[in-house]
Design a protein around this motif. Sequence first.
Motif, mmCIF file in Angstrom:
data_model
loop_
_atom_site.group_PDB
_atom_site.id
_atom_site.type_symbol
_atom_site.label_atom_id
_atom_site.label_comp_id
_atom_site.label_asym_id
_atom_site.label_seq_id
_atom_site.Cartn_x
_atom_site.Cartn_y
_atom_site.Cartn_z
ATOM 1 N N LYS A 1 41.925 44.805 41.634
ATOM 2 C CA LYS A 1 42.566 46.090 41.313
ATOM 3 C C LYS A 1 43.307 46.067 39.977
ATOM 4 N N GLU B 1 35.782 49.459 42.196
ATOM 5 C CA GLU B 1 35.133 49.343 43.500
ATOM 6 C C GLU B 1 33.638 49.040 43.383
ATOM 7 N N GLN C 1 30.950 47.226 56.843
ATOM 8 C CA GLN C 1 31.211 47.352 55.398
ATOM 9 C C GLN C 1 30.417 46.298 54.618
ATOM 10 N N GLY D 1 40.836 43.162 49.008
ATOM 11 C CA GLY D 1 39.566 43.335 48.298
ATOM 12 C C GLY D 1 38.585 42.204 48.569
ATOM 13 N N LYS D 2 38.782 41.474 49.661
ATOM 14 C CA LYS D 2 37.907 40.334 50.001
ATOM 15 C C LYS D 2 36.457 40.737 50.188
ATOM 16 N N THR D 3 36.247 41.763 51.025
ATOM 17 C CA THR D 3 34.870 42.140 51.346
ATOM 18 C C THR D 3 34.158 42.653 50.088
ATOM 19 N N THR D 4 34.863 43.472 49.335
ATOM 20 C CA THR D 4 34.286 43.994 48.093
ATOM 21 C C THR D 4 33.943 42.833 47.159
ATOM 22 N N ASP E 1 42.244 47.457 37.546
ATOM 23 C CA ASP E 1 42.010 48.778 36.953
ATOM 24 C C ASP E 1 43.150 49.722 37.309
ATOM 25 N N GLY F 1 42.846 44.276 53.027
ATOM 26 C CA GLY F 1 42.997 45.289 51.987
ATOM 27 C C GLY F 1 43.103 44.723 50.590
ATOM 28 N N SER G 1 38.796 41.534 39.277
ATOM 29 C CA SER G 1 38.038 42.672 39.765
ATOM 30 C C SER G 1 38.694 43.940 39.229
#
Length: 294
Positions: free
Chosen positions: A247, A275, A145, A111-114, A249, A109, A272
């Motif tokens: 995150k 999304e 994903q 944000g690794k994959t993103t 933002d 959760g 980052s």
Amino acid sequence: MFENLQDKLNNAFRTLKGKDRISDINVAATTKEVRKALVDADVNFKVAKEITDRIREKAIDRKILISVEPGQMFVKIVQEELTELMGGNAEGINIKGDPAVILIAGLQGSGKTTFSGKLASLLKKQGRQVLLTACDVYRPAAIDQLKVLGEQIGVEVYSEPENKNAVSIAQNAVSHAKKSGKKIVIVDTAGRLAVDEVMMKEVEDIKTSVKPSEILFVVDSMTGQDAVNTAKTFNERLDFDGVVLTKLDGDARGGAALSIRQVVEKPIKYISTGEKMEALDSFYPDRMASRILG
Ligand code: GDP
């Protein structure tokens, strides 16, 4: 980003701004307020104390009490110290080897994959041949994903849904990259909700077997002090090369951005801020300090 910290720092400066003359009592009081603003923003207390001690020393060294614009000089000192705290200069990532391997680690959760998708997209735009690799063997949804992101950005995703051995998937991805002429392999690893031994061992084993030239630790900036503690644990096991703060933002208080460098002695390399695949920036400590000061 960091509005709360920004407001508090500006409040702290108010007693100094616009004044022709200030006293050492004003400087001491303002410095104390700066320290409080940093601690409220989740900056580790020790770090906040060190930085404000240095601010006061610099204020004395530069004789700001008898300068023409003492308030402005004080703010400049705070800006310098915030920049230094966040690492001074911007640092890029190491891309070495054929193919070069970049390992992405962090909690679930975070944000690794993103981020893996964003980095692949960025490198592709620079004209590099990239292969994304899905090494999360616990959550089939994580593979899907990454595939969706890969399709969106036009980057191939290597996965072996039936294989439960993350190390062999990473090795096979490297072989596949060699055969298909890909120059960079980004390995997205599994994450747990909290640090656990199995996950740590797995990511360590991937490191040993595919020898990444860059290991990036991804962390959710909204988690404040926890972000710093998690960074410490991952660094002890992985000796990573850089940090990705995600995150930003959201209404992160800023503590992670301000303390991580000092605590783990590794640079923040990317931030980052959303999304979307474009919401990625290199991290520039001086720009971030300016933003915090508003
Ligand atoms: P992973 O489990 O570490 O791979 O995390 P994911 O990449 O799946 O991200 C978890 C959630 O956070 C997803 O819903 C992402 O869309 C979201 N996310 C990732 N990075 C950011 C960011 O910088 N800002 C915001 N607002 N959301 C993000």
